[in-house]
Design an enzyme around this catalytic site. Structure first.
Site, PDB file in Angstrom:
ATOM      1  N   GLY A 247       0.817  -1.204   0.000  1.00  0.00           N
ATOM      2  CA  GLY A 247       0.000   0.000   0.000  1.00  0.00           C
ATOM      3  C   GLY A 247       0.852   1.256   0.000  1.00  0.00           C
ATOM      4  O   GLY A 247       2.078   1.216   0.169  1.00  0.00           O
TER       5      GLY A 247
ATOM      6  N   LYS B 173     -12.507   2.407  12.229  1.00  0.00           N
ATOM      7  CA  LYS B 173     -11.236   2.894  12.771  1.00  0.00           C
ATOM      8  C   LYS B 173     -11.378   3.268  14.242  1.00  0.00           C
ATOM      9  O   LYS B 173     -10.472   3.038  15.050  1.00  0.00           O
ATOM     10  CB  LYS B 173     -10.742   4.086  11.956  1.00  0.00           C
ATOM     11  CG  LYS B 173     -10.199   3.706  10.590  1.00  0.00           C
ATOM     12  CD  LYS B 173      -8.975   2.804  10.725  1.00  0.00           C
ATOM     13  CE  LYS B 173      -8.242   2.619   9.418  1.00  0.00           C
ATOM     14  NZ  LYS B 173      -6.984   1.854   9.587  1.00  0.00           N
TER      15      LYS B 173
ATOM     16  N   TYR C  88     -16.416   3.553   7.512  1.00  0.00           N
ATOM     17  CA  TYR C  88     -14.944   3.582   7.543  1.00  0.00           C
ATOM     18  C   TYR C  88     -14.461   4.201   8.850  1.00  0.00           C
ATOM     19  O   TYR C  88     -13.637   3.621   9.573  1.00  0.00           O
ATOM     20  CB  TYR C  88     -14.414   4.370   6.351  1.00  0.00           C
ATOM     21  CG  TYR C  88     -12.943   4.706   6.451  1.00  0.00           C
ATOM     22  CD1 TYR C  88     -11.977   3.710   6.412  1.00  0.00           C
ATOM     23  CD2 TYR C  88     -12.522   6.023   6.598  1.00  0.00           C
ATOM     24  CE1 TYR C  88     -10.629   4.008   6.520  1.00  0.00           C
ATOM     25  CE2 TYR C  88     -11.175   6.342   6.700  1.00  0.00           C
ATOM     26  CZ  TYR C  88     -10.231   5.327   6.655  1.00  0.00           C
ATOM     27  OH  TYR C  88      -8.899   5.634   6.764  1.00  0.00           O
TER      28      TYR C  88
END
Length: 355
Positions: A26, A172, A168
């Site tokens: 990534g 987190k 999302y």
């Protein structure tokens, strides 16, 4: 492991030399691995090579890392607990930096389950590996998105972050909560770092800088949401990974074991756990960022102004004074300079016309 004294009021931390990084194919994981390898670390990468975006870009990043004799890697998903444990146990890291995740705020509206699988289940598997191996320091990526509906800026780590606006952000925030529980239960030194809008060479194609540059080069219009009334704390990727690198040496301890105090510290009162912002401490208008891209490309964008997107926020802005107090480091790359470096890389990467 080497011992090192932190500038943060006398904390004595450890300097791990064997580091397992999840997400090395990534954007951020690649840059962090490259930095650590340049400093003599042994790095093991673990990446699932998901097709969320261009796999060729991920392969190219890993090809660069694999040229280094101190880098090795596995290709497997975070949700595959058996594979993850086998890799971690065999490598026996001093520290784990957990960066792999299902990214993308907007994609979480389309495929929320992917975020639960990767960011919650996958993160739990990473924490279990860290617990079993009794690593000296577990560092895990969070996001400025956890600040959600907060309106007071700049965002500080001690602000409440209980109003996530997307799945999302919620996943987190869940990772932060799980990390705190493990730090408390197992005395596992854990640092969560909250990223802000990260950009730079080898960046993701789904993010604004890449999308805008590519569209402008190809003569297509760019979509600008909220009619351009957007502000972001644009953080150059080199600054970001330097911040992570510095935090590796400042493992949190239980409050009773801390020597000295750090103003504004987010250190938990019940375990070796801390949250740290890593940003540029600067609120940049999106239209100014676009102006910088235009100046660097020598191309005027065709601007398609649009209403606000669901789940988005108008502004992000980091208070990074805690990072500076803990490490002595402060990100400072001007966005105009970062844009120039990104455009230079974009042109080089796309020169052969195959991307």
């Amino acid at each position: 492991m080497e011992k090192k004294t932190s500038p943060a009021g006398g904390n004595v931390g450890s300097r791990p030399r064997r580091v397992l990084i999840t997400g090395t194919a990534g954007f951020i994981g690649f840059h962090l691995a490259d930095l650590l390898l340049s400093e003599g670390f042994h790095v093991y990468g673990y990446d699932g090579f998901t097709d969320y975006y261009d796999l060729e870009l991920k392969r190219r990043r890993h090809e660069i890392l694999l040229r280094h004799p101190n880098f090795d890697a596995s290709t497997a998903m975070l949700e595959d607990n058996e594979r993850l444990w086998e890799a971690a146990e065999a490598f026996a890291p001093d520290a784990i930096v957990h960066l792999a995740a299902q990214a993308g705020v907007r994609y979480s509206l389309e495929n929320p389950r992917a975020y639960i699988d990767s960011n919650v289940v996958g993160t739990f598997n990473v924490m279990e590996a860290a617990r079993k191996l009794n690593v000296a320091h577990l560092l895990m990526a969070s996001t400025s998105s956890v600040y959600g509906g907060n309106e007071a800026m700049p965002f500080a780590e001690t602000d409440k972050a209980d109003l996530p606006l997307t799945i999302y952000a919620a996943t987190k925030k869940a990772a932060e909560a799980m990390g705190h529980a493990y730090a408390h239960l197992w005395n596992l030194p854990t640092t969560m770092f909250r990223f802000f809008t990260v950009y730079g060479p080898w960046g993701r194609p789904d993010m604004v800088p890449y999308k805008f540059v590519q569209a402008m080069v190809e003569g297509r219009p760019i979509d600008i949401y909220n009619n351009g009334d957007m502000y972001r704390d644009f953080t150059y990727v080199g600054d970001l990974v330097r911040g992570i690198r510095m935090l590796m040496d400042v493992a949190p301890v239980c409050p009773g074991e801390q020597t000295g105090t750090v103003p504004g510290d987010s250190l938990s009162p019940v375990g070796p756990f801390r949250v740290v912002n890593i940003g540029n401490s600067d609120k940049v208008r999106l239209l100014d960022f676009i102006d910088a891209i235009e100046a660097e490309l020598g191309i005027k964008a065709t601007r398609n102004y649009m209403p606000m997107q669901m789940g988005d926020v108008t502004a992000t802005w980091a208070d990074c004074s805690l990072l500076n107090r803990l490490t002595g480091y402060r990100p400072d790359t001007r966005f105009e300079d970062g844009v120039a470096r990104f455009v230079e890389w974009f042109r080089e990467y796309n020169r052969d016309g195959s991307h």
